[in-house]
Design an enzyme around this catalytic site. Structure first.
Site, mmCIF file in Angstrom:
data_model
loop_
_atom_site.group_PDB
_atom_site.id
_atom_site.type_symbol
_atom_site.label_atom_id
_atom_site.label_comp_id
_atom_site.label_asym_id
_atom_site.label_seq_id
_atom_site.Cartn_x
_atom_site.Cartn_y
_atom_site.Cartn_z
ATOM 1 N N ARG A 1 1.000 7.288 1.341
ATOM 2 C CA ARG A 1 0.568 7.930 2.580
ATOM 3 C C ARG A 1 1.803 8.218 3.413
ATOM 4 O O ARG A 1 2.683 7.369 3.523
ATOM 5 C CB ARG A 1 -0.372 6.986 3.344
ATOM 6 C CG ARG A 1 -1.802 7.482 3.397
ATOM 7 C CD ARG A 1 -2.716 6.445 3.973
ATOM 8 N NE ARG A 1 -2.466 6.198 5.396
ATOM 9 C CZ ARG A 1 -3.299 5.500 6.158
ATOM 10 N NH1 ARG A 1 -4.401 5.003 5.653
ATOM 11 N NH2 ARG A 1 -3.027 5.288 7.423
ATOM 12 N N ARG B 1 0.832 -1.201 0.000
ATOM 13 C CA ARG B 1 0.000 0.000 0.000
ATOM 14 C C ARG B 1 0.869 1.253 0.000
ATOM 15 O O ARG B 1 0.551 2.251 -0.630
ATOM 16 C CB ARG B 1 -0.913 -0.013 1.239
ATOM 17 C CG ARG B 1 -1.911 1.121 1.273
ATOM 18 C CD ARG B 1 -2.962 0.894 2.327
ATOM 19 N NE ARG B 1 -2.546 1.380 3.616
ATOM 20 C CZ ARG B 1 -3.270 1.246 4.742
ATOM 21 N NH1 ARG B 1 -4.417 0.608 4.707
ATOM 22 N NH2 ARG B 1 -2.848 1.718 5.881
HETATM 23 P P1 ADP Z 1 -4.411 2.674 10.071
HETATM 24 O O1 ADP Z 1 -5.445 1.882 10.811
HETATM 25 O O2 ADP Z 1 -4.098 2.072 8.737
HETATM 26 O O3 ADP Z 1 -3.201 3.003 10.882
HETATM 27 P P2 ADP Z 1 -6.072 5.080 10.296
HETATM 28 O O4 ADP Z 1 -6.487 5.898 9.149
HETATM 29 O O5 ADP Z 1 -7.114 4.399 11.084
HETATM 30 O O6 ADP Z 1 -5.029 4.061 9.667
HETATM 31 O O7 ADP Z 1 -5.195 5.961 11.306
HETATM 32 C C1 ADP Z 1 -4.110 6.732 10.883
HETATM 33 C C2 ADP Z 1 -3.494 7.461 12.078
HETATM 34 O O8 ADP Z 1 -4.468 8.358 12.649
HETATM 35 C C3 ADP Z 1 -3.043 6.583 13.245
HETATM 36 O O9 ADP Z 1 -1.757 6.044 13.050
HETATM 37 C C4 ADP Z 1 -3.096 7.587 14.403
HETATM 38 O O10 ADP Z 1 -1.966 8.427 14.389
HETATM 39 C C5 ADP Z 1 -4.316 8.430 14.065
HETATM 40 N N1 ADP Z 1 -5.550 7.916 14.701
HETATM 41 C C6 ADP Z 1 -6.616 7.343 14.053
HETATM 42 N N2 ADP Z 1 -7.569 6.988 14.931
HETATM 43 C C7 ADP Z 1 -7.111 7.331 16.161
HETATM 44 C C8 ADP Z 1 -7.625 7.221 17.468
HETATM 45 N N3 ADP Z 1 -8.828 6.639 17.732
HETATM 46 N N4 ADP Z 1 -6.871 7.700 18.498
HETATM 47 C C9 ADP Z 1 -5.690 8.268 18.280
HETATM 48 N N5 ADP Z 1 -5.132 8.396 17.072
HETATM 49 C C10 ADP Z 1 -5.825 7.943 16.017
#
Ligand code: ADP
Length: 190
Positions: free
Chosen positions: A133, A127
């Site tokens: 990303r 990915r």
């Molecule tokens: P992935 O699951 O592939 O890591 P996400 O898009 O869910 O991708 O999350 C990307 C980033 O956003 C995480 O690595 C974190 O830094 C932040 N993030 C997402 N959701 C949360 C959460 N519930 N609490 C804290 N940080 C979050």
């Protein structure tokens, strides 16, 4: 319905979440997307959020809860939503409980998307080369997996104790994964 979707990065949550919200007609509440939206704004908070996201570490619990609570106020969330990537820590789970109690709502189902670690790494590296990303390089991928093990996986026991957790085998084909998900959702609705 209020469904929580838990799984490590690369498990295929995003793909399945889109199918599930289409099936149920509820909004997809992805904290990753919401936080990336904040990051793109021009503000001090945006810079603060960017520092966390770009390093692959979690944004602060209370900030995330505030963003989620704001989103939950929208009318389209009245009948439920799919929480994707939230809660990600026990504190967030408690904050969500308190919020739902205040608004007289409950969680109906927690889905865990389970995928073998080697396959996850393969998927994430692939990915990274396609989507570019910022947080998809090898160092942050490892950091995000460690964060998942240390901070998010305890949630599985937390929800399992309440009888809400259903484990989905994420190693099947995407269609098979979705069919397992649909099965659990229908069982929960009946
Ligand atoms: P992935 O699951 O592939 O890591 P996400 O898009 O869910 O991708 O999350 C990307 C980033 O956003 C995480 O690595 C974190 O830094 C932040 N993030 C997402 N959701 C949360 C959460 N519930 N609490 C804290 N940080 C979050």
């Amino acid at each position: 319905m209020r469904i929580i979707f838990i799984g490590p990065p690369g498990a295929g949550k995003g793909t399945q979440a889109k199918k599930l919200v289409d099936l149920l007609g509820i909004p997809h509440l992805s904290t990753g997307d919401l936080l990336r939206g904040v990051k793109d704004q021009d503000s001090a908070v945006a810079k603060w959020v960017a520092r966390h996201l770009d390093a692959g570490v979690l944004a602060p619990d209370h900030l995330v809860m505030r963003i989620v609570a704001q989103r939950l106020e929208s009318r389209d969330c009245a009948k439920g939503c799919l929480f994707d990537g939230f809660p990600r820590t026990l504190i967030q789970a408690q904050l969500l409980d308190e919020h739902l109690q205040r608004t007289n709502h409950t969680i109906d189902l927690v889905l865990e998307l389970d995928v073998d670690r080697r396959l996850l790494l393969e998927r994430l590296v692939k990915r990274a080369s396609i989507e570019h990303r910022v947080d998809d390089n090898e160092r942050t991928i490892k950091a995000r997996l460690q964060v998942y093990d240390a901070q998010t996986s305890p949630l599985l026991e937390f929800y399992n104790k309440r009888g809400l957790l259903k484990k989905i085998d994420g190693m099947q084909s995407p269609d098979e994964v979705f069919s397992s998900i649909r099965h659990e959702v229908l069982a929960c609705q009946s």
